[in-house]
Scaffold this motif. Structure first.
Motif, short mmCIF file in Angstrom:
data_model
loop_
_atom_site.label_atom_id
_atom_site.label_comp_id
_atom_site.label_asym_id
_atom_site.label_seq_id
_atom_site.Cartn_x
_atom_site.Cartn_y
_atom_site.Cartn_z
N ALA A 144 7.87 -9.68 42.24
CA ALA A 144 7.45 -8.37 41.73
C ALA A 144 7.29 -7.42 42.91
O ALA A 144 6.94 -7.83 44.02
CB ALA A 144 6.13 -8.48 40.97
N GLU A 146 5.67 -4.42 45.24
CA GLU A 146 4.29 -4.13 45.64
C GLU A 146 3.72 -3.01 44.79
O GLU A 146 2.53 -3.01 44.45
CB GLU A 146 4.25 -3.76 47.12
CG GLU A 146 2.84 -3.71 47.71
CD GLU A 146 2.13 -5.07 47.63
OE1 GLU A 146 0.88 -5.07 47.65
OE2 GLU A 146 2.82 -6.10 47.55
N ARG A 149 2.56 -4.44 41.56
CA ARG A 149 1.35 -5.24 41.77
C ARG A 149 0.12 -4.34 41.85
O ARG A 149 -0.92 -4.60 41.22
CB ARG A 149 1.50 -6.07 43.04
CG ARG A 149 0.51 -7.22 43.18
CD ARG A 149 0.85 -8.07 44.41
NE ARG A 149 2.22 -8.55 44.38
CZ ARG A 149 2.64 -9.60 43.70
NH1 ARG A 149 1.76 -10.28 42.97
NH2 ARG A 149 3.90 -9.97 43.74
N LYS A 150 0.20 -3.26 42.60
CA LYS A 150 -0.93 -2.34 42.75
C LYS A 150 -1.26 -1.67 41.42
O LYS A 150 -2.42 -1.53 41.04
CB LYS A 150 -0.61 -1.29 43.81
CG LYS A 150 -0.51 -1.83 45.23
CD LYS A 150 -0.09 -0.73 46.20
CE LYS A 150 0.01 -1.24 47.63
NZ LYS A 150 0.46 -0.18 48.56
N ASP A 152 -0.52 -2.70 38.36
CA ASP A 152 -1.03 -3.67 37.40
C ASP A 152 -2.48 -4.04 37.72
O ASP A 152 -3.30 -4.17 36.82
CB ASP A 152 -0.14 -4.91 37.40
CG ASP A 152 -0.24 -5.69 36.09
OD1 ASP A 152 0.24 -5.18 35.07
OD2 ASP A 152 -0.80 -6.80 36.11
N ASN A 153 -2.78 -4.20 39.00
CA ASN A 153 -4.16 -4.49 39.39
C ASN A 153 -5.10 -3.39 38.91
O ASN A 153 -6.21 -3.66 38.44
CB ASN A 153 -4.26 -4.61 40.91
CG ASN A 153 -3.83 -5.97 41.43
OD1 ASN A 153 -3.54 -6.88 40.65
ND2 ASN A 153 -3.76 -6.12 42.73
N ASP A 167 -5.14 -10.78 42.39
CA ASP A 167 -3.76 -10.42 42.11
C ASP A 167 -3.53 -10.62 40.62
O ASP A 167 -3.42 -11.75 40.14
CB ASP A 167 -2.81 -11.29 42.93
CG ASP A 167 -1.35 -10.91 42.76
OD1 ASP A 167 -1.00 -10.34 41.71
OD2 ASP A 167 -0.55 -11.21 43.67
N SER A 168 -3.48 -9.52 39.86
CA SER A 168 -3.38 -9.63 38.40
C SER A 168 -2.08 -10.28 37.96
O SER A 168 -2.05 -10.99 36.96
CB SER A 168 -3.51 -8.24 37.76
OG SER A 168 -2.45 -7.40 38.15
N LEU A 169 -0.99 -10.06 38.71
CA LEU A 169 0.28 -10.68 38.34
C LEU A 169 0.22 -12.20 38.53
O LEU A 169 0.75 -12.96 37.72
CB LEU A 169 1.42 -10.09 39.16
CG LEU A 169 1.72 -8.60 38.91
CD1 LEU A 169 2.86 -8.14 39.81
CD2 LEU A 169 2.05 -8.33 37.45
#
Length: 526
Positions: A144, A146, A149-150, A152-153, A167-169
């Motif tokens: 995924a 970056e 990732r940010k 989604d977090n 890390d939500s992913l």
């Protein structure tokens, strides 16, 4: 679209997870006794008691098999590849499922799905079986960006489900590795059934029936098409309310025949599959499996299977419409607007190939209020347990619609929009604006939201301003109510709130001791 497998077993996995960290009294029995039954253990009368409607299960859609079991002159519903839906097959999964046995299992299961769902498969579907370890490895190797990732977090932090230091992913990947029992891949036109170990590659008949429904949906409606894809969490769950709801409801109808009119394969022994990384995130994604079957059943009861098929051309617009079926088509979500006013030190976080903002929806809002129950091991009930769990006539959690995703704090949702921000120091903030049906609904949400803030250790430090000094959600929060709209601003510090959202203005801190931090600040509510 990935399926989280057999609905019955998935529900029992939820119950097992509740029991692993929560007092078992709320579950109507000892968690140790919550074991998945074999398919033959469930009768139609038991299903009726479980709240699945009690309607008579027909197989009238299937052609009547001749007494000698001979093949029909042409393909008919209830017969596939030389096997009738009520036929016994020679299968022994004791030493793992062999190729010939697999083909017989798949053919009979297809015939049975045709009989209960009134459909016809036009082609066979490849089925493979892999071990859970192999599936976990596949999930762990997903890549995924970056930016995603940010972004989604930020979404899951706003819901108080995943902290900024997590890390939500990765959390979602670990949940899938634990909870998924099988899936259908539209890209490969293949079903994959997951076995607990490489030494026990057996097929769960109910999981297979569920995934075969996805294969049929793909054949008829193209699961990979833009019409069945969602850009937002709320939209994804709403679409899944139909896709997973239809498959799960069909699975329920199928299961009722087992032990009553059909001889079904014993389900493989399944443990809990390991510890979920985050049950709050899991239960957010479980919402279509709980509310979807009831939504589909209502549509079928009103207009038959043709009306259910028509849903794929006129999908629910929000989780609100699945949670409250009478609002389907009558209460579209408001398109909430939100301007960027952050100062130059802050910039929007945008994920590639995404809209750049989130719409979380009523189901997600509900999880903000439910998650403290699990985090506190049942000691904090912002949503009372007897309102969250749906019990059947026997006093057990229903396996048809086990969880109630509506509450006084979340009902009345009319739309939302979340923007995630990052500053030059690598810190994060967000602005989340929610629209409600009425000012009263907005006030009820704020009342519940403030209880959630207090649970996570927040202290009010100024007008509309809160501060969590310690823990994974340590941040400052500003909660503004304007009629039927609520705007939540988040930043690392109280001073940072006006940088993320200058409309907040300077905040006069009235309780300076809160800013210094208090490791014992969490308030537990009974």
């Amino acid at each position: 679209m990935l399926s989280q497998g057999s609905k019955l077993t998935a529900v029992l996995l939820v119950i097992a997870m509740l029991g692993s960290g929560v007092a078992g009294a709320t579950l109507g029995g000892s968690p140790a006794d919550a074991k998945p039954p074999t398919a033959a253990a469930t009768t139609p009368s038991a299903s009726a008691q479980d709240g699945s409607g009690g309607e008579q299960v027909e197989t009238s859609c299937g052609a009547t098999p001749p007494e000698n079991g001979s093949d029909p002159d042409s393909d008919v519903k209830g017969w596939e590849n030389g096997i009738w839906y009520d036929e016994s097959i020679d299968v022994n999964q004791g030493d793992g499922v062999q190729q010939g046995e697999r083909e017989r299992i798949v053919s009979r299961t297809m015939a049975r799905v045709e009989a209960v769902r009134c459909i016809e498969f036009n082609q066979s579907v490849p089925v493979s079986v892999i071990s859970r370890e192999e599936f976990r490895n596949r999930e762990a190797n997903r890549n995924a960006s970056e930016g995603l990732r940010k972004f989604d977090n930020g979404k899951f932090e706003a819901l108080f489900l995943v902290g900024e230091d997590e890390d939500s992913l990765a959390v979602q990947s670990e949940n899938r590795g634990t909870g998924v029992l099988g899936y259908y891949s539209p890209q490969r036109d293949e079903i994959v059934v997951i076995a607990e170990s490489a030494e026990d590659l057996r097929i769960d008949e109910l999981t297979l029936a569920h995934e075969l429904m996805h294969a049929w949906q793909d054949e008829q409606f193209n699961l990979s098409g833009d019409e069945l894809q969602g850009d937002f969490r709320d939209e994804v769950n709403a679409i899944s309310g139909v896709v997973e709801g239809d498959a799960s409801y069909t699975e329920t109808l199928y299961e009722r025949q087992c032990g009553a009119n059909w001889q079904c394969l014993d389900a493989p022994e399944r443990g809990a599959g390991g510890q979920l990384a985050n049950i709050g995130v899991y239960l957010l994604k479980f919402q279509p499996y709980s509310d979807g079957p009831a939504f589909v059943r209502m549509v079928r009861n009103v207009g038959g299977w043709d009306a259910v098929n028509a849903l794929y051309e006129d999908l629910p617009a929000s989780t609100e419409q699945v949670i409250h079926p009478l609002r389907y088509r009558s209460d579209p979500p408001t398109n909430v607007t939100l301007n960027d006013t952050a100062t130059g030190n802050w910039s929007r976080v945008r994920a590639p190939d995404r809209p750049g903002y989130a719409r979380l929806g009523e189901a997600a809002v509900m999880m903000t209020f439910v998650y403290p129950y699990y985090h506190s091991q049942g000691q904090t009930q912002i949503i009372p347990a007897n309102e969250w769990f749906d019990y059947n006539q026997s006093g057990n959690v229903s396996t048809f619609d086990p969880l109630n995703y509506e509450s006084n704090y979340s009902t009345g949702w009319d739309g939302d929009r979340l923007h995630v921000y990052e500053n030059r120091n690598g810190s994060f903030g967000y602005v989340w604006k929610l629209a409600w049906d009425s000012p009263q609904n907005a006030q009820q949400f704020v009342e519940g939201y403030e209880r959630v803030l207090k649970y996570w250790g927040a202290r009010q430090v100024g007008p509309n301003t809160w501060r969590i000094a310690d823990g994974k959600f340590a941040d400052a929060f500003y909660v503004d109510t304007d009629g039927r709209n609520v705007t939540i601003v988040n930043a690392p510090t109280v001073e940072g709130l006006s940088e993320v959202r200058p409309e907040v203005g300077p905040v006069t801190v009235t309780n300076a001791t809160t800013e210094s931090g208090d490791a014992n600040a969490t308030t537990t509510e009974a």
